[in-house]
Write a protein that holds these residues in place. Structure first.
Motif, PDB file in Angstrom:
ATOM      1  N   GLN A   1      -9.682  -5.692 -11.457  1.00 12.17           N
ATOM      2  CA  GLN A   1     -10.696  -5.414 -12.487  1.00 12.17           C
ATOM      3  C   GLN A   1     -11.833  -4.573 -11.927  1.00 12.17           C
ATOM      4  N   MET A   2     -12.283  -4.882 -10.720  1.00  9.51           N
ATOM      5  CA  MET A   2     -13.366  -4.113 -10.092  1.00  9.51           C
ATOM      6  C   MET A   2     -12.922  -2.671  -9.820  1.00  9.51           C
ATOM      7  N   VAL A   3     -11.694  -2.494  -9.398  1.00 12.46           N
ATOM      8  CA  VAL A   3     -11.167  -1.151  -9.156  1.00 12.46           C
ATOM      9  C   VAL A   3     -11.083  -0.376 -10.465  1.00 12.46           C
ATOM     10  N   SER A   4     -10.667  -1.060 -11.527  1.00 11.19           N
ATOM     11  CA  SER A   4     -10.595  -0.415 -12.841  1.00 11.19           C
ATOM     12  C   SER A   4     -11.967   0.072 -13.293  1.00 11.19           C
ATOM     13  N   ILE A   5     -12.975  -0.765 -13.124  1.00 15.38           N
ATOM     14  CA  ILE A   5     -14.349  -0.374 -13.483  1.00 15.38           C
ATOM     15  C   ILE A   5     -14.805   0.802 -12.628  1.00 15.38           C
TER      16      ILE A   5
ATOM     17  N   THR B   1       0.034   7.989 -11.288  1.00 15.56           N
ATOM     18  CA  THR B   1      -0.376   6.654 -11.759  1.00 15.56           C
ATOM     19  C   THR B   1      -1.784   6.361 -11.265  1.00 15.56           C
ATOM     20  N   SER B   2      -2.575   5.693 -12.083  1.00 13.98           N
ATOM     21  CA  SER B   2      -3.927   5.327 -11.665  1.00 13.98           C
ATOM     22  C   SER B   2      -3.856   4.258 -10.580  1.00 13.98           C
ATOM     23  N   LEU B   3      -4.908   4.171  -9.787  1.00 22.30           N
ATOM     24  CA  LEU B   3      -4.948   3.184  -8.710  1.00 22.30           C
ATOM     25  C   LEU B   3      -4.884   1.763  -9.272  1.00 22.30           C
ATOM     26  N   THR B   4      -5.534   1.544 -10.411  1.00 20.08           N
ATOM     27  CA  THR B   4      -5.542   0.216 -11.033  1.00 20.08           C
ATOM     28  C   THR B   4      -4.129  -0.232 -11.398  1.00 20.08           C
ATOM     29  N   VAL B   5      -3.401   0.636 -12.070  1.00 18.35           N
ATOM     30  CA  VAL B   5      -2.030   0.301 -12.488  1.00 18.35           C
ATOM     31  C   VAL B   5      -1.140   0.104 -11.262  1.00 18.35           C
ATOM     32  N   ALA B   6      -1.308   0.970 -10.267  1.00 17.63           N
ATOM     33  CA  ALA B   6      -0.494   0.851  -9.052  1.00 17.63           C
ATOM     34  C   ALA B   6      -0.751  -0.480  -8.349  1.00 17.63           C
ATOM     35  N   MET B   7      -2.007  -0.916  -8.312  1.00 22.47           N
ATOM     36  CA  MET B   7      -2.338  -2.201  -7.685  1.00 22.47           C
ATOM     37  C   MET B   7      -1.787  -3.370  -8.493  1.00 22.47           C
ATOM     38  N   GLN B   8      -1.808  -3.241  -9.812  1.00 23.96           N
ATOM     39  CA  GLN B   8      -1.207  -4.283 -10.657  1.00 23.96           C
ATOM     40  C   GLN B   8       0.286  -4.397 -10.404  1.00 23.96           C
ATOM     41  N   ASN B   9       0.951  -3.261 -10.250  1.00 25.16           N
ATOM     42  CA  ASN B   9       2.394  -3.271  -9.998  1.00 25.16           C
ATOM     43  C   ASN B   9       2.733  -3.871  -8.633  1.00 25.16           C
ATOM     44  N   ALA B  10       1.813  -3.717  -7.669  1.00 27.44           N
ATOM     45  CA  ALA B  10       2.056  -4.270  -6.332  1.00 27.44           C
ATOM     46  C   ALA B  10       2.046  -5.793  -6.340  1.00 27.44           C
ATOM     47  N   ALA B  11       1.279  -6.391  -7.249  1.00 31.00           N
ATOM     48  CA  ALA B  11       1.251  -7.846  -7.443  1.00 31.00           C
ATOM     49  C   ALA B  11       0.867  -8.632  -6.188  1.00 31.00           C
ATOM     50  N   VAL B  12      -0.039  -8.072  -5.369  1.00 28.74           N
ATOM     51  CA  VAL B  12      -0.514  -8.811  -4.197  1.00 28.74           C
ATOM     52  C   VAL B  12      -2.038  -8.945  -4.189  1.00 28.74           C
ATOM     53  N   PHE B  13      -2.696  -8.374  -5.213  1.00 33.56           N
ATOM     54  CA  PHE B  13      -4.149  -8.393  -5.262  1.00 33.56           C
ATOM     55  C   PHE B  13      -4.638  -9.352  -6.346  1.00 33.56           C
TER      56      PHE B  13
ATOM     57  N   THR C   1       0.832  -1.216   0.000  1.00 31.90           N
ATOM     58  CA  THR C   1       0.000   0.000   0.000  1.00 31.90           C
ATOM     59  C   THR C   1       0.858   1.254   0.000  1.00 31.90           C
ATOM     60  N   ARG C   2       1.981   1.193   0.701  1.00 32.33           N
ATOM     61  CA  ARG C   2       2.896   2.334   0.711  1.00 32.33           C
ATOM     62  C   ARG C   2       3.432   2.607  -0.700  1.00 32.33           C
ATOM     63  N   GLN C   3       3.731   1.524  -1.431  1.00 31.72           N
ATOM     64  CA  GLN C   3       4.209   1.681  -2.800  1.00 31.72           C
ATOM     65  C   GLN C   3       3.094   2.189  -3.713  1.00 31.72           C
ATOM     66  N   ILE C   4       1.868   1.684  -3.478  1.00 30.98           N
ATOM     67  CA  ILE C   4       0.718   2.152  -4.262  1.00 30.98           C
ATOM     68  C   ILE C   4       0.497   3.643  -4.027  1.00 30.98           C
ATOM     69  N   GLN C   5       0.616   4.084  -2.775  1.00 34.29           N
ATOM     70  CA  GLN C   5       0.445   5.497  -2.452  1.00 34.29           C
ATOM     71  C   GLN C   5       1.480   6.357  -3.175  1.00 34.29           C
ATOM     72  N   THR C   6       2.719   5.879  -3.209  1.00 32.99           N
ATOM     73  CA  THR C   6       3.773   6.615  -3.914  1.00 32.99           C
ATOM     74  C   THR C   6       3.469   6.721  -5.404  1.00 32.99           C
ATOM     75  N   ASP C   7       3.030   5.612  -6.001  1.00 37.19           N
ATOM     76  CA  ASP C   7       2.708   5.605  -7.434  1.00 37.19           C
ATOM     77  C   ASP C   7       1.535   6.537  -7.746  1.00 37.19           C
ATOM     78  N   VAL C   8       0.479   6.470  -6.913  1.00 38.50           N
ATOM     79  CA  VAL C   8      -0.705   7.301  -7.141  1.00 38.50           C
ATOM     80  C   VAL C   8      -0.360   8.777  -6.993  1.00 38.50           C
ATOM     81  N   SER C   9       0.491   9.108  -6.027  1.00 33.92           N
ATOM     82  CA  SER C   9       0.856  10.514  -5.806  1.00 33.92           C
ATOM     83  C   SER C   9       1.645  11.096  -6.982  1.00 33.92           C
ATOM     84  N   THR C  10       2.244  10.228  -7.800  1.00 37.45           N
ATOM     85  CA  THR C  10       3.007  10.700  -8.970  1.00 37.45           C
ATOM     86  C   THR C  10       2.183  10.645 -10.253  1.00 37.45           C
TER      87      THR C  10
END
Length: 410
Positions: free
Chosen positions: A343-347, A325-337, A314-323
């Protein structure tokens, strides 16, 4: 100058206490109350200005919460939300909830918070002084409600959130209670057999004067070790467990390693993952729906997930989103979901209904946790019976083999 002012302000906050006072008003009527102040002199001066003749002032140290549980805080949140939606004033609501609390520690905590609010603090500031009971998520949502003038709605949403999280935790704890209790009983029974029962069999076998079977010799050797070094064995076991718990609480790398290992365990790992994702989605949904900005909301989401692996992600996702990046892409990069969650977040992002989609994810995984726990409970019972039967039955058979051999010889 600004730094010095902040330091002075902080020092004053640290030196403040709650004082219980008693006195008489202008009509001679006895009055009592509580006041937060830096000393008895300040309390007496303040009351004199109000026309009260002070007869007694006693400092009451802040309690550390005692036995206040998550369930108590959840119940308080629901009661406070209900009364505020019914139009009951805030201070009166605290009085009602505090007096009706069956837990003394809860009543004391609410009395202290009420005193904070009565002396000019906002509800958020009062809650922040008790971080052991009100975490950052709780305080942030209350702050959003106070700022937007919708405190009753936010408290209702917060109460619902805590009730759902508490239900998931309770489901997992109840499922784990049975196997853990059986394992503890099995350990106690095995120790009793090793220390007290098998030595008696050993004395009987020595009178036979015959060679003993290998399983019997092995069990007797284990028993001798238990009898001679039981205090060392139990001391090492207790020390190892204590050291593990101590290190886990204070070492983030240890927390990360154990949480990652827990996620990889068969059956249990899947349940932990689903419960963690459910809490993660429920927390983010609640905060986003309350109007908390996404980057700020992610501050509380990681800690609320209850798993160090997801906290780091989540800390990495927060860093990505603050720069950007969309939440969907950040969650994909985290590779834990799971893919479904992404897909639901993307929608949700594309439709502008992220809080609703996250809520549906939380509902889905909470139901998955319920089903998985029920299935595990049904599966664990026969497995435990087989393990206990093998352990206890193996010991009994090993000790009776020489008796069977003697009976056959006769």
């Amino acid at each position: 100058m600004a730094t010095a002012a902040k330091a002075i302000k902080k020092e004053r906050q640290i030196k403040e206490f709650v004082f219980q006072w008693e006195g008489k008003d202008k009509t001679g009527k006895v009055v009592r109350g509580e006041m937060r102040a830096g000393g008895e002199t300040l309390v007496q001066a303040t009351l004199r200005r109000q026309g009260i003749l002070v007869t007694r002032v006693k400092k009451r140290a802040f309690g550390r919460g005692g036995s206040v549980t998550e369930k108590d805080i959840t119940l308080f949140t629901r009661q406070l939300a209900t009364m505020m939606r019914s139009g009951v004033p805030l201070l009166q609501a605290f009085d009602i909830v505090g007096k009706s609390a069956s837990n003394r520690a809860v009543g004391k905590l609410l009395s202290e918070i009420r005193t904070e609010v009565e002396t000019g603090s906002s509800l958020t500031q009062a809650f922040r002084k008790y971080p052991q009971h009100f975490d950052a998520l709780f305080c942030n949502l209350v702050a959003a409600g106070e700022q937007a003038g919708i405190l009753d709605n936010l408290l209702d949403r917060l109460a619902t959130y805590r009730e759902k999280i508490l239900a998931v935790k309770g489901k997992i704890k109840s499922a784990m209670f049975y196997p853990l209790s059986v394992i503890i009983v099995a350990i106690v029974i095995t120790a009793v057999i090793m220390i007290f029962v098998i030595p008696e069999f050993k004395k009987v076998f020595q009178s036979f004067g015959a060679d003993l079977p290998a399983p019997t010799l092995f069990v007797i050797a284990l028993s001798d070790a238990f009898v001679a070094y039981w205090y060392i064995i139990f001391g090492i076991a207790a020390g190892a467990i204590t050291a593990l718990i101590y290190t886990y609480k204070r070492s983030p790398p240890m927390q990360f390693a154990l949480d990652r290992l827990l996620l990889k365990l068969p059956v249990i790992g899947d349940i932990v993952m689903k419960a963690t994702v459910a809490r993660w989605a429920r927390t983010l949904s609640t905060m986003f729906a309350a109007g908390v900005p996404l980057v700020e909301a992610l501050d509380s989401v990681g800690g609320a997930s209850g798993n160090q692996v997801y906290k780091v992600a989540t800390r990495q996702i927060q860093t990505d989103v603050s720069t950007g990046t969309s939440l969907t892409v950040a969650m994909q990069n985290a590779a834990v979901f799971p893919v479904m969650v992404v897909q639901m977040v993307s929608i949700g992002e594309e439709s502008g209904q992220l809080d609703s989609m996250l809520g549906k994810v939380a509902d889905f995984y909470e139901q998955e946790v319920d089903d998985a726990v029920d299935a595990m409970s049904s599966l664990m019972e026969p497995i435990i019976m087989v393990v206990l039967g093998t352990l206890i039955g193996g010991l009994i058979i090993a000790m009776y083999l020489p008796i069977f051999k003697v009976a056959q010889a006769v």
